[in-house]
Design a protein around this motif. Structure first.
Motif, PDB file in Angstrom:
ATOM      1  N   LEU A  76       1.229  -1.302   0.144  1.00 51.77           N
ATOM      2  CA  LEU A  76      -0.016   0.191  -0.258  1.00 51.77           C
ATOM      3  C   LEU A  76       0.584   1.172   0.236  1.00 51.77           C
ATOM      4  O   LEU A  76       0.906   2.013  -0.904  1.00 51.77           O
ATOM      5  N   THR A  77       1.661   0.490   1.053  1.00 56.59           N
ATOM      6  CA  THR A  77       3.103   2.339   0.541  1.00 56.59           C
ATOM      7  C   THR A  77       3.570   2.552  -0.514  1.00 56.59           C
ATOM      8  O   THR A  77       3.301   3.670  -0.738  1.00 56.59           O
ATOM      9  N   ILE A  78       3.660   1.479  -1.243  1.00 60.83           N
ATOM     10  CA  ILE A  78       4.553   1.896  -2.375  1.00 60.83           C
ATOM     11  C   ILE A  78       3.198   2.486  -2.724  1.00 60.83           C
ATOM     12  O   ILE A  78       3.926   3.133  -4.615  1.00 60.83           O
ATOM     13  N   PHE A  79       2.506   1.867  -3.419  1.00 54.13           N
ATOM     14  CA  PHE A  79       1.189   2.179  -4.185  1.00 54.13           C
ATOM     15  C   PHE A  79       0.971   3.228  -4.176  1.00 54.13           C
ATOM     16  O   PHE A  79       1.175   4.269  -5.274  1.00 54.13           O
ATOM     17  N   MET A  80       1.192   4.038  -2.870  1.00 54.66           N
ATOM     18  CA  MET A  80       0.538   5.723  -2.775  1.00 54.66           C
ATOM     19  C   MET A  80       1.757   6.343  -3.431  1.00 54.66           C
ATOM     20  O   MET A  80       1.638   6.988  -4.023  1.00 54.66           O
ATOM     21  N   LEU A  81       2.923   5.984  -3.156  1.00 54.84           N
ATOM     22  CA  LEU A  81       3.927   6.810  -3.360  1.00 54.84           C
ATOM     23  C   LEU A  81       4.377   6.849  -4.430  1.00 54.84           C
ATOM     24  O   LEU A  81       4.636   7.893  -5.021  1.00 54.84           O
ATOM     25  N   GLU A  82       3.704   5.543  -5.525  1.00 55.08           N
ATOM     26  CA  GLU A  82       3.974   5.709  -6.843  1.00 55.08           C
ATOM     27  C   GLU A  82       3.161   5.996  -7.427  1.00 55.08           C
ATOM     28  O   GLU A  82       3.424   7.077  -8.487  1.00 55.08           O
ATOM     29  N   ALA A  83       1.658   6.834  -7.297  1.00 55.77           N
ATOM     30  CA  ALA A  83       0.835   7.330  -7.949  1.00 55.77           C
ATOM     31  C   ALA A  83       1.124   9.150  -7.759  1.00 55.77           C
ATOM     32  O   ALA A  83       0.691   9.855  -8.392  1.00 55.77           O
ATOM     33  N   GLN A  84       2.440   9.326  -6.489  1.00 57.25           N
ATOM     34  CA  GLN A  84       1.930  10.942  -6.308  1.00 57.25           C
ATOM     35  C   GLN A  84       4.043  11.270  -7.514  1.00 57.25           C
ATOM     36  O   GLN A  84       3.562  11.873  -7.878  1.00 57.25           O
ATOM     37  N   ILE A  85       4.651   9.867  -8.118  1.00 60.31           N
ATOM     38  CA  ILE A  85       5.423  10.110  -9.393  1.00 60.31           C
ATOM     39  C   ILE A  85       4.851  10.941 -10.452  1.00 60.31           C
ATOM     40  O   ILE A  85       3.957   9.666 -10.693  1.00 60.31           O
ATOM     41  N   PRO A  86       5.068  11.600 -11.234  1.00 62.88           N
ATOM     42  CA  PRO A  86       4.128  11.945 -11.911  1.00 62.88           C
ATOM     43  C   PRO A  86       4.201  10.771 -13.184  1.00 62.88           C
ATOM     44  O   PRO A  86       5.490  10.355 -13.517  1.00 62.88           O
ATOM     45  N   VAL A  87       3.636  11.174 -14.274  1.00 70.14           N
ATOM     46  CA  VAL A  87       4.007  10.019 -15.281  1.00 70.14           C
ATOM     47  C   VAL A  87       4.504  10.746 -16.585  1.00 70.14           C
ATOM     48  O   VAL A  87       4.598  12.305 -16.480  1.00 70.14           O
ATOM     49  N   VAL A  88       5.707   9.821 -17.056  1.00 67.75           N
ATOM     50  CA  VAL A  88       6.731  10.322 -17.725  1.00 67.75           C
ATOM     51  C   VAL A  88       5.948   9.796 -19.713  1.00 67.75           C
ATOM     52  O   VAL A  88       6.006  11.081 -20.050  1.00 67.75           O
ATOM     53  N   LEU A  89       5.352   9.438 -19.656  1.00 72.11           N
ATOM     54  CA  LEU A  89       4.848   9.237 -20.502  1.00 72.11           C
ATOM     55  C   LEU A  89       3.286   9.496 -20.869  1.00 72.11           C
ATOM     56  O   LEU A  89       2.880   9.276 -20.285  1.00 72.11           O
ATOM     57  N   ALA A  90       3.174  10.326 -22.396  1.00 77.80           N
ATOM     58  CA  ALA A  90       1.863  10.887 -22.661  1.00 77.80           C
ATOM     59  C   ALA A  90       0.799   9.392 -22.880  1.00 77.80           C
ATOM     60  O   ALA A  90       0.155   9.604 -24.416  1.00 77.80           O
TER      61      ALA A  90
ATOM     62  N   PRO B 253      -1.705   6.890 -22.326  1.00 77.27           N
ATOM     63  CA  PRO B 253      -2.772   6.259 -21.159  1.00 77.27           C
ATOM     64  C   PRO B 253      -2.089   5.415 -20.070  1.00 77.27           C
ATOM     65  O   PRO B 253      -2.011   3.742 -20.875  1.00 77.27           O
ATOM     66  N   GLY B 254      -2.450   4.804 -18.900  1.00 81.07           N
ATOM     67  CA  GLY B 254      -1.889   3.602 -18.192  1.00 81.07           C
ATOM     68  C   GLY B 254      -0.812   3.623 -18.322  1.00 81.07           C
ATOM     69  O   GLY B 254       0.146   2.055 -17.191  1.00 81.07           O
ATOM     70  N   ILE B 255       0.407   3.945 -18.503  1.00 83.76           N
ATOM     71  CA  ILE B 255       2.095   3.077 -18.532  1.00 83.76           C
ATOM     72  C   ILE B 255       2.236   3.853 -17.150  1.00 83.76           C
ATOM     73  O   ILE B 255       2.520   5.309 -16.454  1.00 83.76           O
ATOM     74  N   LYS B 256       3.167   2.816 -16.343  1.00 84.44           N
ATOM     75  CA  LYS B 256       3.247   3.460 -15.028  1.00 84.44           C
ATOM     76  C   LYS B 256       4.206   2.020 -14.148  1.00 84.44           C
ATOM     77  O   LYS B 256       3.975   0.772 -15.323  1.00 84.44           O
ATOM     78  N   LEU B 257       5.098   1.998 -13.513  1.00 83.87           N
ATOM     79  CA  LEU B 257       6.104   0.830 -13.064  1.00 83.87           C
ATOM     80  C   LEU B 257       5.416   0.029 -12.571  1.00 83.87           C
ATOM     81  O   LEU B 257       5.891  -1.584 -12.642  1.00 83.87           O
ATOM     82  N   GLY B 258       3.886  -0.049 -11.475  1.00 84.00           N
ATOM     83  CA  GLY B 258       3.457  -0.994 -10.971  1.00 84.00           C
ATOM     84  C   GLY B 258       4.068  -1.359 -10.016  1.00 84.00           C
ATOM     85  O   GLY B 258       4.553  -2.749  -9.985  1.00 84.00           O
ATOM     86  N   LEU B 259       5.115  -0.763  -9.190  1.00 85.09           N
ATOM     87  CA  LEU B 259       6.064  -1.138  -7.955  1.00 85.09           C
ATOM     88  C   LEU B 259       5.001  -2.453  -7.184  1.00 85.09           C
ATOM     89  O   LEU B 259       6.358  -2.738  -7.155  1.00 85.09           O
ATOM     90  N   ALA B 260       3.964  -1.748  -6.484  1.00 87.15           N
ATOM     91  CA  ALA B 260       3.206  -2.737  -5.587  1.00 87.15           C
ATOM     92  C   ALA B 260       3.289  -4.104  -5.978  1.00 87.15           C
ATOM     93  O   ALA B 260       3.019  -5.146  -5.334  1.00 87.15           O
ATOM     94  N   ASN B 261       3.549  -4.639  -7.549  1.00 86.09           N
ATOM     95  CA  ASN B 261       2.940  -5.938  -8.206  1.00 86.09           C
ATOM     96  C   ASN B 261       4.734  -6.725  -7.441  1.00 86.09           C
ATOM     97  O   ASN B 261       4.128  -7.382  -7.161  1.00 86.09           O
ATOM     98  N   ILE B 262       5.844  -5.860  -6.857  1.00 86.49           N
ATOM     99  CA  ILE B 262       6.434  -6.344  -6.260  1.00 86.49           C
ATOM    100  C   ILE B 262       6.581  -7.918  -5.116  1.00 86.49           C
ATOM    101  O   ILE B 262       6.636  -8.730  -5.019  1.00 86.49           O
ATOM    102  N   VAL B 263       5.572  -6.760  -4.261  1.00 88.79           N
ATOM    103  CA  VAL B 263       4.831  -6.970  -3.407  1.00 88.79           C
ATOM    104  C   VAL B 263       3.965  -8.355  -3.438  1.00 88.79           C
ATOM    105  O   VAL B 263       4.464  -9.597  -2.935  1.00 88.79           O
ATOM    106  N   THR B 264       3.025  -8.214  -4.081  1.00 87.44           N
ATOM    107  CA  THR B 264       2.072  -9.594  -4.740  1.00 87.44           C
ATOM    108  C   THR B 264       3.326 -10.805  -5.280  1.00 87.44           C
ATOM    109  O   THR B 264       3.139 -11.380  -4.296  1.00 87.44           O
ATOM    110  N   LEU B 265       3.814 -10.028  -6.272  1.00 89.85           N
ATOM    111  CA  LEU B 265       4.847 -11.407  -6.223  1.00 89.85           C
ATOM    112  C   LEU B 265       5.916 -12.458  -5.737  1.00 89.85           C
ATOM    113  O   LEU B 265       6.114 -12.919  -5.501  1.00 89.85           O
TER     114      LEU B 265
END
Lengths: 124, 166
Positions: B17-31, B33-45
């Motif tokens: 949850l912390t990773i998810f919320m932090l990542e949501a604060q990072i501005p999106v680099v590419l124009a 829609p929908g591209i992001k690192l998905g860091l929270a998935n590290i925990v699920t995996l």
């Protein structure tokens, strides 16, 4: 259980990458004949603009977004959503990619064919 | 449910949850829609390969629900749930073919499934079939971001197992 080798995995992912790249190249080469821009809000067509007839730039104000209409091209000039993705997508002219604002459910796309009952006007 | 397991699930959910919320604060680099690192998935995996399929599912479900509540957007829940469910299902199907040295591949597979599901949801919500043209962009992005999160999870699992933590 059977295991998949790293080599097989790499081939699968490489094939996916190549297929995607080809798809992108094809998408980039598609050009629409008509320069009819359609603006949708929540799935409803609210404006149709024939971009080839635009001589002076003007804006269309929607509840959460502002659309900039220019001769031959159209773009989202502002949106009240946090990610501003639609604004950064820039102008579209004749390409196949629509401008979308997911949070506000706004979409600007170039129509595939003309002859749709044009709901023009509504300049503000 | 043992106390140890409950604590592990709670701790991993908090991390995700912390990773998810932090990542949501990072501005999106590419124009696109929908591209992001998905860091929270590290925990699920990592939870999937370290604990169990069931625990990973619980952590994912908790993160998706809590993440949507904290970010305050009901739309996020739809996209997040569709992506999470599809990514999780894809790992469930493919995990039996993969070893613990191939978690990177599970990362890529789940990222592709995640992005494909989100595009489909977007097509349905926006009622715009043209959005499907973004799919190849999202597949390419998923291969890159999925490899990153997958390798991260793989190293985390290896480290934790070496340390004797399971």
């Amino acid at each position: 259980m059977r295991r998949i080798s790293n080599k097989a995995l790499l081939i699968i992912f490489a094939a996916l990458l190549i297929a995607s790249a080809v798809w992108i190249l094809i998408a980039g080469s598609i050009k629409q004949d008509e320069l009819l821009a359609e603006i949708y809000v929540e799935g409803r067509l609210v404006h149709t603009v024939d971009l080839s007839e635009v001589t002076e730039s003007y804006t269309i104000n929607l509840p959460h977004n502002t659309i900039l209409v220019e001769p031959g091209q159209i773009s989202m000039s502002s949106a009240d959503c946090p990610d501003q993705l639609c604004v950064r997508q820039g102008v579209i002219k004749s390409g196949i990619y629509p401008i979308i604002c997911l949070p506000n459910k706004v979409e600007v796309r170039i129509a595939r064919e003309s002859g749709i009952d044009a709901v023009t006007g509504g300049r503000s | 449910m043992s106390i140890k397991r409950m604590a592990a699930i709670a701790a991993l959910t908090a991390i995700a949850l912390t990773i998810f919320m932090l990542e949501a604060q990072i501005p999106v680099v590419l124009a696109v829609p929908g591209i992001k690192l998905g860091l929270a998935n590290i925990v699920t995996l990592a939870a999937f390969f370290l604990l169990s399929r069931r625990d990973a599912g619980i952590i994912l479900a908790l993160r998706v629900v809590l993440g949507s509540i904290f970010s305050g957007s009901p739309m996020i829940f739809l996209y997040s749930a569709a992506g999470g469910l599809s990514g999780f299902a894809s790992v469930c199907i493919t995990a039996s073919f993969l070893t613990e040295k191939q978690i990177w591949a599970a990362g890529i597979i789940s990222a592709i499934a995640h992005n494909a599901a989100q595009i489909i949801v977007a097509v349905l919500i926006m009622d715009s079939p043209a959005l499907i043209w973004y799919l190849p962009w999202l597949v390419i992005a998923a291969v890159i971001t999925g490899a990153f999160t997958g390798f991260s999870a793989q190293f985390a699992v290896k480290r934790l197992k070496d340390m004797g933590i399971r």
